[in-house]
Motif scaffolding. Structure first.
Motif, PDB file in Angstrom:
ATOM      1  N   GLN A   1     -84.954  48.530 -24.864  1.00  0.00           N
ATOM      2  CA  GLN A   1     -84.093  47.684 -25.705  1.00  0.00           C
ATOM      3  C   GLN A   1     -83.219  48.548 -26.618  1.00  0.00           C
ATOM      4  O   GLN A   1     -82.048  48.256 -26.840  1.00  0.00           O
ATOM      5  N   MET A   2     -83.819  49.623 -27.138  1.00  0.00           N
ATOM      6  CA  MET A   2     -83.047  50.474 -28.049  1.00  0.00           C
ATOM      7  C   MET A   2     -81.901  51.194 -27.349  1.00  0.00           C
ATOM      8  O   MET A   2     -80.837  51.386 -27.911  1.00  0.00           O
ATOM      9  N   LEU A   3     -82.146  51.592 -26.120  1.00  0.00           N
ATOM     10  CA  LEU A   3     -81.097  52.334 -25.400  1.00  0.00           C
ATOM     11  C   LEU A   3     -80.006  51.426 -24.849  1.00  0.00           C
ATOM     12  O   LEU A   3     -78.834  51.778 -24.850  1.00  0.00           O
ATOM     13  N   HIS A   4     -80.442  50.267 -24.365  1.00  0.00           N
ATOM     14  CA  HIS A   4     -79.477  49.460 -23.606  1.00  0.00           C
ATOM     15  C   HIS A   4     -79.095  48.143 -24.274  1.00  0.00           C
ATOM     16  O   HIS A   4     -78.145  47.499 -23.832  1.00  0.00           O
ATOM     17  N   GLY A   5     -79.868  47.770 -25.326  1.00  0.00           N
ATOM     18  CA  GLY A   5     -79.594  46.475 -25.958  1.00  0.00           C
ATOM     19  C   GLY A   5     -78.293  46.509 -26.750  1.00  0.00           C
ATOM     20  O   GLY A   5     -77.983  47.492 -27.418  1.00  0.00           O
ATOM     21  N   ASN A   6     -77.544  45.439 -26.650  1.00  0.00           N
ATOM     22  CA  ASN A   6     -76.315  45.264 -27.450  1.00  0.00           C
ATOM     23  C   ASN A   6     -75.300  46.398 -27.315  1.00  0.00           C
ATOM     24  O   ASN A   6     -74.549  46.648 -28.256  1.00  0.00           O
ATOM     25  N   ARG A   7     -75.301  47.073 -26.193  1.00  0.00           N
ATOM     26  CA  ARG A   7     -74.278  48.135 -25.993  1.00  0.00           C
ATOM     27  C   ARG A   7     -72.878  47.540 -26.157  1.00  0.00           C
ATOM     28  O   ARG A   7     -72.585  46.487 -25.605  1.00  0.00           O
ATOM     29  N   GLY A   8     -72.066  48.223 -26.913  1.00  0.00           N
ATOM     30  CA  GLY A   8     -70.679  47.785 -27.071  1.00  0.00           C
ATOM     31  C   GLY A   8     -70.513  46.628 -28.035  1.00  0.00           C
ATOM     32  O   GLY A   8     -69.412  46.118 -28.209  1.00  0.00           O
ATOM     33  N   MET A   9     -71.592  46.206 -28.691  1.00  0.00           N
ATOM     34  CA  MET A   9     -71.468  45.078 -29.619  1.00  0.00           C
ATOM     35  C   MET A   9     -71.552  45.579 -31.060  1.00  0.00           C
ATOM     36  O   MET A   9     -72.113  46.641 -31.334  1.00  0.00           O
ATOM     37  N   TYR A  10     -71.017  44.782 -31.967  1.00  0.00           N
ATOM     38  CA  TYR A  10     -70.918  45.245 -33.360  1.00  0.00           C
ATOM     39  C   TYR A  10     -72.291  45.455 -33.992  1.00  0.00           C
ATOM     40  O   TYR A  10     -72.447  46.275 -34.885  1.00  0.00           O
ATOM     41  N   ASP A  11     -73.311  44.704 -33.528  1.00  0.00           N
ATOM     42  CA  ASP A  11     -74.630  44.826 -34.168  1.00  0.00           C
ATOM     43  C   ASP A  11     -75.548  45.823 -33.452  1.00  0.00           C
ATOM     44  O   ASP A  11     -76.742  45.854 -33.686  1.00  0.00           O
ATOM     45  N   ARG A  12     -74.982  46.645 -32.589  1.00  0.00           N
ATOM     46  CA  ARG A  12     -75.791  47.677 -31.922  1.00  0.00           C
ATOM     47  C   ARG A  12     -76.226  48.718 -32.961  1.00  0.00           C
ATOM     48  O   ARG A  12     -75.425  49.183 -33.773  1.00  0.00           O
ATOM     49  N   VAL A  13     -77.533  49.075 -32.937  1.00  0.00           N
ATOM     50  CA  VAL A  13     -78.002  50.159 -33.803  1.00  0.00           C
ATOM     51  C   VAL A  13     -78.049  51.412 -32.923  1.00  0.00           C
ATOM     52  O   VAL A  13     -78.883  51.515 -32.027  1.00  0.00           O
ATOM     53  N   PRO A  14     -77.121  52.351 -33.150  1.00  0.00           N
ATOM     54  CA  PRO A  14     -77.057  53.507 -32.243  1.00  0.00           C
ATOM     55  C   PRO A  14     -78.244  54.446 -32.415  1.00  0.00           C
ATOM     56  O   PRO A  14     -78.870  54.467 -33.478  1.00  0.00           O
ATOM     57  N   LEU A  15     -78.552  55.183 -31.377  1.00  0.00           N
ATOM     58  CA  LEU A  15     -79.671  56.139 -31.424  1.00  0.00           C
ATOM     59  C   LEU A  15     -79.093  57.546 -31.414  1.00  0.00           C
ATOM     60  O   LEU A  15     -78.499  57.970 -30.414  1.00  0.00           O
ATOM     61  N   ASP A  16     -79.257  58.261 -32.515  1.00  0.00           N
ATOM     62  CA  ASP A  16     -78.719  59.619 -32.532  1.00  0.00           C
ATOM     63  C   ASP A  16     -79.686  60.579 -31.822  1.00  0.00           C
ATOM     64  O   ASP A  16     -80.762  60.186 -31.358  1.00  0.00           O
TER      65      ASP A  16
END
Ligand SMILES: Nc1ncnc2c1ncn2[C@@H]1O[C@H](COP(=O)(O)OP(=O)(O)OP(=O)(O)O)[C@@H](O)[C@H]1O
Length: 343
Positions: free
Chosen positions: A142-157
């Motif tokens: 979910q962290m890697l692929h969830g909400n990709r490209g959406m404003y509420d995506r929490v990116p993983l550095d």
């Protein structure tokens, strides 16, 4: 989102019913009466006597279906005190009660910060349940692929990804030490890796593969995680676990799902290629920089490329086609820890 009453939907009748007139005082879980069905089936808890819930609580609590995986339906069950556990209702268990119990006992005794805890299990003729800790942050998938490209995506550095990889490698290392060094996981993938409160990866779903029906071969092929030699998932090996873990490392680095049609088709003009093959191909053409997830670069700033390349080499070693050339998980743990000695 589907909310249901976990037990009453299907199995409450098989357990001793809650006395609706009682205020349900906390029960003593060591008491056989409270745990036992007429046929002698009972829920077994691990980790001492202090359980914040009992079987009645579990069955009468509201449950949300998290998903239907290969091994059954997974529920998040929320108790009256708002604590939550995950219950897996296992379908197609192919071993008898004794073997099931032995396997669960072995898994339940395993305690490690990077291995998701099996809190309890239940076996009866009609139902087999496994109860795990609930991880609030969800899975690595979910962290890697969830909400990709959406404003509420929490990116993983990159730091976050490195912590996840380090924890998950240690967890798999611990699993491979189990059963006198013979225990296998058999289903390593990003939806079975969770984050603890410090952001380290934890491995979930341990010990199920060998007691469940084998997955169809087309499922293995399309998942992208299974080693090429695996034709019967019940015969997975530690080496095939290392392969699957390598695919997870490649997924962490590229941000691509191993089963993604984008890899198999669009990027290869129709050529059917899994994630590992695609990366081997790109690296062989000396285009290594092309494989990395743009999100890492934009979130982490410069200076992480060398570490990413090191991780890529570890991932590629793990997904070696020849089993004998894959590293042992203990070596993988060391190599990942050495990427940054402070991790
Ligand atoms: N302990 C847990 N805490 C939080 N989420 C979980 C937990 N266990 C499973 N999940 C999530 O519940 C969903 C369903 O899980 P389930 O294991 O049934 O399917 P899966 O991981 O997709 O496939 P498989 O059955 O092959 O493991 C997945 O999104 C998974 O990440």
């Amino acid at each position: 989102m589907m909310i249901t009453c976990f037990g009453k939907a299907r199995i409450s009748g098989k357990f001793r019913k809650r006395d609706s007139s009682s205020s349900s005082p906390p029960r003593n879980w060591t008491s056989k009466d409270d745990n036992t069905e007429e046929d002698g089936s009972k829920i077994i808890f691990f980790g001492g006597k202090n359980h914040s819930f009992d079987l009645d609580d579990l069955l009468s609590s509201s449950a949300q279906v998290l998903g239907k995986g290969a091994f059954g339906t997974t529920y998040k069950v929320t108790m009256d005190d708002m604590s939550a556990v995950v219950v897996k209702r296992l379908k197609e268990v192919v071993v008898g009660r004794r073997e099931f119990e032995q396997q669960m006992e072995m898994i339940g005794m395993m305690r490690h910060e990077n291995v998701a805890e099996l809190k309890a299990y239940y076996y009866s003729k009609d139902d087999k349940l496994a109860v795990y800790s609930y991880y609030t942050q969800g899975s690595l998938f979910q962290m890697l692929h969830g909400n990709r490209g959406m404003y509420d995506r929490v990116p993983l550095d990159w730091d976050a990804r490195l912590r996840i990889a380090t924890g998950a490698a240690r967890g798999l290392g611990k699993i491979h030490e189990g059963n006198n060094g013979r225990l296998i996981h058999g289903n390593i993938k990003s939806s079975n890796i969770f984050l603890d409160s410090q952001g380290h990866g934890c491995i979930g779903d341990i010990g199920l593969t060998t007691i469940m029906r084998s997955l169809p071969q087309r499922t293995c092929l399309s998942s992208g995680y299974h080693a090429p030699e695996i034709t019967d998932t019940r015969r997975s090996t530690q080496s095939s676990d290392v392969y699957s873990f390598g695919v997870v490392l490649l997924e962490l680095l590229t941000g691509k799902s191993p089963a993604s049609p984008a890899i198999t088709e669009a990027e290869h003009s129709g050529e059917n290629m899994d994630l590992a093959s695609w990366i081997r191909n790109v690296v062989a053409k000396d285009w290594t920089g092309e494989v990395f997830d743009m999100e890492i670069v934009s979130e982490s700033g410069g200076g992480v490329e060398d570490e990413m390349v090191e991780m890529l080499q570890i991932g590629l070693a793990c997904v070696g086609v020849k089993q004998q050339e894959r590293p042992h998980i203990a070596q993988v743990v060391k190599l990942i820890q050495d990427i940054r000695s402070t991790e």
